[in-house]
Enzyme design. Sequence first.
Site, short mmCIF file in Angstrom:
data_model
loop_
_atom_site.label_atom_id
_atom_site.label_comp_id
_atom_site.label_asym_id
_atom_site.label_seq_id
_atom_site.Cartn_x
_atom_site.Cartn_y
_atom_site.Cartn_z
N PRO A 2 0.82 -1.22 0.00
CA PRO A 2 0.00 0.00 0.00
C PRO A 2 0.85 1.27 0.00
O PRO A 2 1.78 1.41 0.80
CB PRO A 2 -0.80 -0.12 1.31
CG PRO A 2 -0.83 -1.58 1.60
CD PRO A 2 0.49 -2.10 1.12
N GLU A 3 0.56 2.17 -0.94
CA GLU A 3 1.21 3.46 -1.00
C GLU A 3 0.15 4.54 -0.83
O GLU A 3 -1.00 4.24 -0.50
CB GLU A 3 1.96 3.61 -2.33
CG GLU A 3 3.04 2.54 -2.54
CD GLU A 3 3.91 2.78 -3.76
OE1 GLU A 3 4.20 3.95 -4.08
OE2 GLU A 3 4.29 1.78 -4.42
N HIS A 92 -7.13 -13.39 8.17
CA HIS A 92 -6.14 -12.33 8.38
C HIS A 92 -6.75 -11.07 8.99
O HIS A 92 -6.08 -10.04 9.05
CB HIS A 92 -5.44 -12.01 7.06
CG HIS A 92 -4.74 -13.18 6.47
ND1 HIS A 92 -4.94 -13.61 5.17
CD2 HIS A 92 -3.83 -14.04 7.00
CE1 HIS A 92 -4.20 -14.66 4.92
NE2 HIS A 92 -3.52 -14.95 6.01
N ARG A 110 0.84 -10.18 6.61
CA ARG A 110 2.22 -10.28 7.10
C ARG A 110 2.45 -9.55 8.43
O ARG A 110 3.49 -9.73 9.06
CB ARG A 110 3.19 -9.73 6.05
CG ARG A 110 3.17 -10.56 4.76
CD ARG A 110 4.24 -10.13 3.80
NE ARG A 110 5.57 -10.34 4.34
CZ ARG A 110 6.69 -10.03 3.68
NH1 ARG A 110 6.62 -9.50 2.48
NH2 ARG A 110 7.87 -10.25 4.22
N ARG A 151 19.55 16.87 -0.59
CA ARG A 151 19.83 15.44 -0.55
C ARG A 151 20.96 15.10 -1.51
O ARG A 151 20.86 15.34 -2.72
CB ARG A 151 18.59 14.63 -0.93
CG ARG A 151 17.33 15.00 -0.17
CD ARG A 151 17.43 14.75 1.30
NE ARG A 151 17.70 13.36 1.62
CZ ARG A 151 17.71 12.87 2.87
NH1 ARG A 151 17.47 13.68 3.89
NH2 ARG A 151 17.97 11.61 3.08
N ARG A 249 16.22 -1.22 -3.35
CA ARG A 249 14.89 -1.46 -3.90
C ARG A 249 14.97 -1.89 -5.36
O ARG A 249 15.74 -1.31 -6.13
CB ARG A 249 14.03 -0.19 -3.80
CG ARG A 249 13.72 0.25 -2.37
CD ARG A 249 13.05 1.60 -2.39
NE ARG A 249 12.69 2.06 -1.05
CZ ARG A 249 11.51 1.88 -0.48
NH1 ARG A 249 10.55 1.27 -1.16
NH2 ARG A 249 11.24 2.31 0.73
#
Length: 262
Positions: A2-3, A92, A110, A151, A249
């Site tokens: 999920p984003e 679940h 999970r 950054r 990633r």
Amino acid sequence: MPELPDVEGFREVLASCAQGKRITRVDVYDAGVLHGVSAARLSRDLEGHRFTAPARHGKWLLARTDGPTVLLHFGMTGQLVCCREADRPDPHDRVVFTVGRNQLRYRDQRRLQGLWLADDADTDVARILDDQGVDAMSVKRAEFDELLSRRRGRIKSALTNQSVLAGLGNLLADEILWRARLHPARRADQLTGDELHRLHTEMRRTLRSSVHAGRVPTRKSWLTGRRDDADPTCPRCEAPLCRTRVGGRGTVWCPRCQPDMP
């Protein structure tokens, strides 16, 4: 996983299913998803209160009530489902909130994240979300430029760092960078003003479309719709897609549309 668009969808599920309704029962079937609160206290502190308008910050859902606030994080496999009380339970289902004839079920295979309880809607929520950056859906261009220009790491790592921008995950970051024609390994602090403008514009467009769809779409016109093909090609130029790891990633990009350097 999920984003931001998925969690925005869960916010709408909560609003349509439970907003304004009294919590008559809280059932905890797996206390392992609770953080800093016991099952008994969660039930005691929430039962009798009404859900009010929910909110979202990044990948976090704020289930507000007229008392405490429940903060939910969905990890890799979590979801929020609206069911009738008589509907068959899922193995679940970890925590279930009964509101009238409906139930809100926090379902997660999970169990990598879970639920937090904030007694104070301002102080405690701010403490729990202390490490979260500005929400990717609401960040303004000037703040976006400032955040990324500080950054020194790779641009994809900056986009998926929740302390910089909250809400973007792996799929969204790859999609946004492909649309902005930027290589995921470019250094964030070396992007030009035009590239930052393009990146911010494409991020907002991608998020709006994804929120409207309720998820990151798997259309063939999107990188997301091609990345898992046996021999994936670019939706824009049909060049074979490349696959590697950036910041740990799995990362997919087009070598023709996203050259390593401008």
